[in-house]
Design a protein around this motif. Structure first.
Motif, PDB file in Angstrom:
ATOM      1  N   ASN A 280      37.745  74.477  42.499  1.00 21.01           N
ATOM      2  CA  ASN A 280      36.628  75.175  41.953  1.00 21.01           C
ATOM      3  C   ASN A 280      36.808  76.658  41.667  1.00 21.01           C
ATOM      4  OD1 ASN A 280      36.570  75.799  44.776  1.00 21.01           O
ATOM      5  ND2 ASN A 280      34.381  76.162  44.674  1.00 21.01           N
ATOM      6  N   GLN A 281      37.942  77.358  41.939  1.00 24.51           N
ATOM      7  CA  GLN A 281      37.986  78.802  41.696  1.00 24.51           C
ATOM      8  C   GLN A 281      39.404  79.303  41.431  1.00 24.51           C
ATOM      9  OE1 GLN A 281      36.664  81.443  44.890  1.00 24.51           O
ATOM     10  NE2 GLN A 281      35.687  82.781  43.400  1.00 24.51           N
TER      11      GLN A 281
ATOM     12  N   GLY B 161      36.907  86.878  41.733  1.00 24.40           N
ATOM     13  CA  GLY B 161      37.057  85.739  40.843  1.00 24.40           C
ATOM     14  C   GLY B 161      37.382  86.199  39.437  1.00 24.40           C
TER      15      GLY B 161
ATOM     16  N   THR C 106      37.287  76.348  31.286  1.00 23.34           N
ATOM     17  CA  THR C 106      37.524  77.784  31.427  1.00 23.34           C
ATOM     18  C   THR C 106      36.672  78.324  32.561  1.00 23.34           C
ATOM     19  OG1 THR C 106      37.924  77.956  29.045  1.00 23.34           O
ATOM     20  CG2 THR C 106      37.518  80.006  30.226  1.00 23.34           C
ATOM     21  N   THR C 107      37.242  79.187  33.395  1.00 19.72           N
ATOM     22  CA  THR C 107      36.500  79.730  34.534  1.00 19.72           C
ATOM     23  C   THR C 107      35.359  80.624  34.069  1.00 19.72           C
ATOM     24  OG1 THR C 107      38.038  81.588  34.715  1.00 19.72           O
ATOM     25  CG2 THR C 107      38.490  79.650  36.065  1.00 19.72           C
TER      26      THR C 107
ATOM     27  N   GLY D 207      34.974  83.223  38.422  1.00 21.19           N
ATOM     28  CA  GLY D 207      36.231  82.495  38.530  1.00 21.19           C
ATOM     29  C   GLY D 207      36.054  81.023  38.842  1.00 21.19           C
ATOM     30  N   ASP D 208      34.802  80.544  38.884  1.00 16.41           N
ATOM     31  CA  ASP D 208      34.537  79.147  39.229  1.00 16.41           C
ATOM     32  C   ASP D 208      34.759  78.234  38.027  1.00 16.41           C
ATOM     33  OD1 ASP D 208      33.767  79.865  41.813  1.00 16.41           O
ATOM     34  OD2 ASP D 208      31.716  80.259  41.169  1.00 16.41           O
ATOM     35  N   TYR D 209      35.086  76.979  38.315  1.00 15.21           N
ATOM     36  CA  TYR D 209      35.216  75.965  37.274  1.00 15.21           C
ATOM     37  C   TYR D 209      34.974  74.607  37.917  1.00 15.21           C
ATOM     38  CZ  TYR D 209      39.596  74.331  39.248  1.00 15.21           C
ATOM     39  OH  TYR D 209      40.527  73.788  40.097  1.00 15.21           O
TER      40      TYR D 209
ATOM     41  N   ASP E  26      41.867  75.429  44.397  1.00 17.05           N
ATOM     42  CA  ASP E  26      41.720  76.879  44.290  1.00 17.05           C
ATOM     43  C   ASP E  26      43.084  77.509  44.019  1.00 17.05           C
ATOM     44  OD1 ASP E  26      38.967  76.669  45.062  1.00 17.05           O
ATOM     45  OD2 ASP E  26      39.636  76.438  47.135  1.00 17.05           O
TER      46      ASP E  26
END
Length: 506
Positions: A248-249, A268, A288-289, A293-295, A352
């Protein structure tokens, strides 16, 4: 100036050619009141321009928009008004809040970019009678600094808008207005995850209105006032009955320990592309984050997957993967590609990835190095002028490369100066974990040593032994890995002489 406040300035001028840039010979406009309004809508300071069109505002630390309250009658603004938001901390000087005006019959200087994100029901990559507008999708406008049509590291997002569900008179559902001439990129960021159940349509004809374009889409506004409304993006809905999730990041860290920790200055990284691969190693999805910075990859069936950072837009140029401290643990960097065994209906948020531009102990970066009493107040250090001790000074990492202190920047270290000048300096930041990039240095004087002093201003910005403006921006520092060194962060202070002090009847 009050050391507890920040400065905003500085010019209102007659923009004769309407290009939004003050040229030699374009005069300032006197008598214009300019005010700074904080995030709560409170007007914190106002000033009136002098004979040369200059003004200066002192404001507390905070976020501000700046605008003239009595713009010159009969003239049209050639620069964005209001200006901002501008985020400032105590001691900052922001001198780019400038306002240009010219005659109403001049060519408009600000253009528009847009304008359509649509549901492509027939999947042909063209907006036609079978299609509708998609609402709630965030779209970013990016300054293409080098004009190469690629989202390179350091190229900033300068505006974000959200699409609406209806079409305007020109057939669009989003629009960036007030855009100066220049080169830009348009990117569908979809931070609200509206497009989770959609896929990109086939590309249409490049540059043709109502055709699905590549993302990011390059736009060139050649002349002031030009517009481009061909930044159109088509999507079609897909059937995704599965509910598995992998995330997730992606983050950047200065200390290369592979652990995400905001207290250590980690942040992030938005705009990084991440790929999802099947067990055979074929790419099956890309995302794309977002801003933190999360995705996430969603609607996944149970099975074995691999995740890797592809960084198609080169956002991480100059950075390297961090160390891998604890394989499989959440919020720790993973070796790539990272394999995930996803149960049916399950989720795994341990994919991550940390990156660093710092040394991890491989070298030493040095930044400094002088705070002195400028006895002749000329802004240049001369032999024999004494150092000023016990003065606190901070080193900040300029995360957005803006050369101003913003909320995304982070404090690296605070040092205290010595009263003795040794080898040309009396303070120094020496670390093995400084990533390559831009840094900011500013004197905070938390011990109030400098009460009664005024900072002198040198005439050679960036030169050694020159008293620098604050915060002092060090651009392109090589980092600890390459034993980077910059010893030009010098600040001189002087205090007025006094004569006195007593008359009495003897």
């Amino acid at each position: 100036p009050d050391p507890g406040k920040a400065i905003i300035g500085d010019t209102v001028w007659y923009d004769d050619n309407g290009d939004g840039i003050q040229q030699p010979g374009e005069p300032g406009i006197p008598g214009i009141q300019v005010c700074a309004t904080d995030a709560g809508g409170v007007q914190q300071a106002c000033a009136t321009t002098d004979a040369n069109g200059h003004y200066r505002l002192e404001v507390p630390a905070g976020s501000y928009v700046v605008a003239p309250t009595n713009p010159p009658a009969g003239l049209t603004a050639t620069t964005p008004t209001p200006h901002g938001p501008v985020i400032l901390v105590a001691g900052d000087q922001y001198l780019d809040a400038d306002f240009g005006y010219n005659d109403n019959d001049q060519q408009p200087v600000l253009g528009k970019v847009g304008d359509l994100v649509f549901l492509d029901g027939d999947k042909n990559g063209v907006f036609d009678g079978n299609n509708t507008a998609l609402a709630g999708v965030s779209v970013d406008l990016i300054r293409d600094t080098d004009g190469d049509g690629v989202w390179d590291a350091g190229e900033p997002i300068i505006a974000t808008v959200t699409t609406v569900g209806s079409l305007d008179a020109q057939g669009g559902n989003y629009l960036f207005t007030g855009v100066p001439a220049g080169r830009y990129l348009v990117h569908v960021s979809d931070t609200n995850a509206v497009l989770t159940d959609y896929a990109r349509s086939p590309l249409g004809v490049a540059g043709v209105n109502n055709h699905n374009q590549a993302d990011p889409y390059p736009v060139h506004l050649v002349n002031p006032g030009d517009s481009n409304r061909t930044a159109d993006f088509g999507y079609y809905q897909v059937d995704r009955p599965n509910v598995g999730v992998i995330g997730n990041q992606v983050w950047v860290e200065p200390n290369d320990n592979g652990l995400f920790d905001v207290l250590q200055g980690d942040f992030g990284q938005p705009g990084v592309t991440v790929e999802l691969l099947n067990a055979a190693g074929a790419v099956i999805a890309t995302t794309t984050t977002g801003a933190s910075g999360d995705y996430a990859f969603v609607h996944l069936a149970g099975g074995t997957y691999k995740v890797r950072v592809s960084d198609a837009y080169n956002v991480l140029a100059g950075y390297n993967p961090s160390i891998v401290p604890t394989p499989g643990a959440d919020s720790t960097n993973k070796a790539q590609p990272y394999t995930v065994a996803l149960p049916a209906g399950g989720y795994n948020l341990t994919a991550d990835f940390g990156y660093t531009g710092g040394g991890g102990g491989q070298g030493t970066g040095t930044i400094g190095n002088l705070i002195w009493e400028d006895l002749n107040a000329d802004g240049t250090y001369q032999a024999g002028e004494p150092g000023i001790g016990n003065v606190t000074v901070q080193l900040w990492y300029d995360a957005d490369n803006s050369c101003t202190l913003n909320t995304g920047d982070f404090l690296v270290e605070t040092q205290t100066s010595s009263g003795t000048v040794t080898l040309g300096g009396n303070y120094k930041f020496e670390r093995n974990d400084l990533p390559a990039g831009n840094y900011l240095v500013r004197v905070t004087d938390s011990n109030t040593v400098l009460v009664g002093y005024t900072q002198s201003q040198g005439t050679n910005p960036g030169a050694d032994n020159n008293s620098q403006l604050q915060p002092y921006c060090i651009v392109g520092f090589a980092g600890s890995d390459l034993n980077g060194s910059n010893l030009t962060a010098d600040f001189g202070y002087w205090r007025p002489a006094a004569l006195g002090d007593f008359v009495w009847q003897d």
